[in-house]
Design an enzyme around this catalytic site. Structure first.
Site, PDB file in Angstrom:
ATOM      1  N   GLU A 320       0.207   4.273 -11.440  1.00 55.88           N
ATOM      2  CA  GLU A 320       1.498   4.036 -10.795  1.00 55.88           C
ATOM      3  C   GLU A 320       1.278   3.530  -9.377  1.00 55.88           C
ATOM      4  OE1 GLU A 320       4.713   7.116 -12.731  1.00 55.88           O
ATOM      5  OE2 GLU A 320       3.569   7.813 -11.000  1.00 55.88           O
ATOM      6  N   CYS A 321       1.795   2.362  -9.048  1.00 52.72           N
ATOM      7  CA  CYS A 321       1.783   1.791  -7.710  1.00 52.72           C
ATOM      8  C   CYS A 321       0.352   1.728  -7.153  1.00 52.72           C
ATOM      9  CB  CYS A 321       2.738   2.552  -6.800  1.00 52.72           C
ATOM     10  SG  CYS A 321       3.212   1.612  -5.327  1.00 52.72           S
TER      11      CYS A 321
END
Length: 439
Positions: A320-321
């Site tokens: 994530e990210c």
């Protein structure tokens, strides 16, 4: 005692962003702890950094309360899992700001009163007028929100404090003040405030601020929320071992996510920054964080190279990210240095001086992925300063219904059995259950 809906609590709402909600929250937590209360901190909104400050002071993980990410029942379930005898919920932005999940919306969903944080640096009677306006506005827009009183941020003692207190009407309580001291400020970083363990407020200054607050009045205003309609218990255990990256480069994860992993599977942690070998596991979770600040060390440590090899052999990796950035081919920092990452995903990531996306997000799965089946929708949050230049043959798992994602129309780069996304999701979305059940 904690009831079926969780501990009694109240919400700290600001008159605007930057009014000092985080400092006020930390001082209130300290004041309540000093008065003998066991405090459960919480945060309205999707932020990771404020909760790190909460945990550093309260000694227990902060609960994330966001209606867009979790839904109303999800917010209630997540709140109900809290401990302690009083919960302090720090708001997001100004009290009524935000279309997806404002502080007022969270307070209304939980039936908790609001303590308003007002900047009193240059006002006395005007502080009361501001609070009255916020109190009246709830009725004007039809929200069932009780503004119970105020904390005066950046207020001096003596005549200044007395003028504020005397100006308040009987139905608005005065809960104390935060003195105007330079060491009661938390430095900014490009994604918000510094993490709690990096820049905790000076102990002496925090203790002084706690002494200027009315701890028992604050505890007394707390009310019990309704119990969630559904049990907060997780699904059945799965026979899987999940490895989670955990260090200064990968530090953005919700406490509920780790709880879900621990409750349904076996959880181990490792540090790519320290060069830890990839653990023996059935799947990897790379949460967000600050890989751009540690890009050179990540490149030389060896863990990402091994992770890329394991992913090519079929080990599922979910990023994530910041996790997406680490899974890319290269990462170019704002200073211009380019560093080799895990090379799992066909993308090259570049940091920028201004943020590239900030919004609540909704994604629709166009293919079966680690976190969703075809046609399912996930709600989450994106906030990043980087952009990803993807190869022409890149495959995306999601279309963006709301938000920017990776290219404005898509998110969720897929390669091998791995997935990288700019969007952070909460355990209440079901995404991590889908991840575990697919291992």
């Amino acid at each position: 005692m904690t009831g079926a809906g969780g501990p009694p609590g109240f919400v700290l709402g600001g008159v605007s962003s930057g009014v000092g909600k985080t400092v006020t929250t930390l001082a209130i937590v300290r004041a309540l702890e000093d008065a003998g209360h066991s405090v459960q901190p919480a945060k309205a909104g999707p932020d990771f950094i404020d909760p790190s400050h909460h945990e550093a002071i309260a000694g227990r993980p902060s609960r994330t309360l966001d209606l867009w990410l979790c839904g109303e029942e999800g917010v209630r379930r997540n709140y109900a899992r809290g401990e302690g005898d009083v919960c302090v919920v720090e708001g997001v932005m100004g009290l009524y700001d935000g279309d997806g999940s404002s502080t007022a919306m969270v307070a209304e969903a939980l039936g908790l009163p609001v303590v308003l944080v007002v900047d009193a640096k240059a006002g006395m009677e005007s502080v009361a007028a501001t609070a009255l306006g916020f109190q009246a506005y709830a009725e004007e827009i039809g929200r069932n929100v009780e503004v119970a009183g105020i904390v005066a941020q950046r207020a001096h003692g003596g005549r200044h404090e007395e003028g504020i207190r005397d100006a308040l009407p009987d139905d608005l309580e005065y809960f104390g003040r935060i003195p105007p001291k330079p060491d009661l400020e938390i430095p900014d970083r490009h994604l918000g405030l510094h993490m709690g363990e990096e820049a905790a407020l000076p102990e002496e200054a925090l203790a002084e601020a706690a002494e200027t607050l009315e701890a028992e009045r604050l505890a007394g205003v707390a009310s019990e929320p309704p119990a969630p309609a559904a049990s907060p218990e997780p699904g059945p255990a799965v026979d899987a071992r999940v490895a989670v990256a955990d260090d200064a480069a990968f530090c953005f994860r919700y406490s509920a996510t780790l709880e879900r992993f621990r409750e349904r599977a076996e959880l181990v942690t490792f540090s790519p920054l320290a060069g830890d070998p990839v653990p023996d596991c059935d799947g990897i979770y790379l949460p967000g964080g600050y890989p751009e600040l540690h890009a050179a060390k990540l490149e030389s440590a060896g863990t990402l190279e091994e992770l890329g090899q394991r992913a090519s052999e079929g080990l599922p990796v979910l990023g994530e990210c910041g996790g997406l950035m680490a899974m890319s081919q290269t990462l170019t920092t704002a200073e211009g240095g380019t560093h080799t990452m895990a090379s799992i995903l066909p993308a090259d990531v570049t940091m920028h001086d201004r943020y590239q996306a900030l919004d609540h997000v909704e994604l629709e799965a166009v293919d079966g992925t680690l976190t969703a089946d075809v046609g399912e929708r996930l709600r989450g949050h994106e906030f990043h300063y980087s952009s990803a230049d993807v190869d022409g043959d890149a495959r995306f798992g999601f279309e963006t219904v709301r938000g920017k994602g990776i290219d404005g129309d898509h998110d969720g780069l897929t390669e091998y059995d791995s997935l990288g996304t700019y969007v952070h999701v909460h355990a209440e979305s079901g995404a991590f259950d889908r991840f575990l059940e697919g291992l």
